[in-house]
Scaffold this motif. Structure first.
Motif, short mmCIF file in Angstrom:
data_model
loop_
_atom_site.label_atom_id
_atom_site.label_comp_id
_atom_site.label_asym_id
_atom_site.label_seq_id
_atom_site.Cartn_x
_atom_site.Cartn_y
_atom_site.Cartn_z
N GLU A 1 0.83 -1.20 0.00
CA GLU A 1 0.00 0.00 0.00
C GLU A 1 0.87 1.25 0.00
O GLU A 1 0.56 2.23 -0.70
CB GLU A 1 -0.91 0.02 1.23
CG GLU A 1 -2.07 -0.93 1.15
CD GLU A 1 -2.91 -0.90 2.41
OE1 GLU A 1 -4.14 -0.99 2.28
OE2 GLU A 1 -2.35 -0.76 3.51
N PHE B 1 -5.71 2.20 2.92
CA PHE B 1 -6.70 1.69 1.98
C PHE B 1 -7.63 2.82 1.54
O PHE B 1 -7.91 2.99 0.35
CB PHE B 1 -7.50 0.55 2.63
CG PHE B 1 -8.65 0.07 1.80
CD1 PHE B 1 -8.43 -0.68 0.67
CD2 PHE B 1 -9.96 0.37 2.16
CE1 PHE B 1 -9.50 -1.13 -0.10
CE2 PHE B 1 -11.01 -0.07 1.41
CZ PHE B 1 -10.79 -0.82 0.27
N MET C 1 -8.23 -6.62 4.40
CA MET C 1 -8.84 -5.53 5.19
C MET C 1 -9.67 -6.10 6.34
O MET C 1 -9.67 -5.54 7.45
CB MET C 1 -9.71 -4.64 4.32
CG MET C 1 -8.96 -3.70 3.44
SD MET C 1 -8.03 -2.47 4.36
CE MET C 1 -6.38 -3.04 4.12
#
Length: 142
Positions: free
Chosen positions: A15, A112, A56
Motif C-alpha cells: 500500500e 486503503f 482488510m
C-alpha cells in the motif's frame, strides 16, 4: 513474527508503494494518465478485490484485538499511574509488540482509504488537464 502479522506488514508495504507512486510528481499528464489507469485497471481484477477485502477484514479483526494497547499507553508504563509499580522487561516488550501491531493494522486500514481517494483525485486531475489542453489548442487554432 506471526505469519498473519507478516502478511499484514507485507500488504502495508504494498500500500505504501502504491501511495508513493500516486503522490509522485509526474512529468506529463500522459504519464499521470497511464499510472492512474494501470492502478485502476489493477483494482478492476476481481481476485485482487477479493484479496484486498480479505486482508482488510483481517486488519480490522487484528486491530480490534490490539487496539487496547493504544488506549492507555502512559498508564501501562507507569508514567501517569497513581500507584508506583515496577514493570518487567517482558511486560514492556509485550506492550511494545501490541502497540506496533496496532499501528501496522491501523495504518493499513487508513492507507486503503487514502489509495481510493488518491485514485479519484488523480483521475479528476488528469481529465481536467486534458480539458485545459484541448481548450488551449482550440484557442491557438482560432
Amino acid at each position: 513474527m506471526d505469519p498473519g502479522w507478516l502478511l499484514l506488514f507485507a500488504f502495508l508495504l504494498g500500500e505504501l508503494l502504491v501511495v508513493a507512486l500516486l503522490c509522485l510528481p509526474m512529468p506529463s499528464n500522459e504519464i499521470r494518465g497511464r499510472v492512474v489507469r494501470s492502478v485502476a485497471s489493477l483494482w478492476e481484477n476481481r481476485w485482487i478485490q477479493y484479496t484486498v477485502y480479505l486482508v482488510m477484514a483481517m486488519d480490522a479483526v487484528y486491530f480490534y484485538f490490539v487496539c487496547d494497547a493504544l488506549t492507555h499507553p502512559l498508564y501501562d508504563f507507569g508514567i501517569l499511574s497513581p500507584v508506583e509499580m515496577g514493570i518487567s522487561c517482558q511486560q514492556k516488550q509485550d506492550l511494545y509488540y501490541n502497540e506496533r501491531n496496532a499501528y501496522i493494522s491501523g495504518g493499513s486500514i487508513f492507507l486503503f482509504f487514502v489509495i481510493n481517494r488518491l485514485i479519484d483525485i488523480q483521475e479528476k486531475l488528469h481529465v481536467h488537464r486534458e480539458t485545459v489542453k484541448s481548450m488551449d489548442r482550440s484557442k491557438k487554432e482560432e
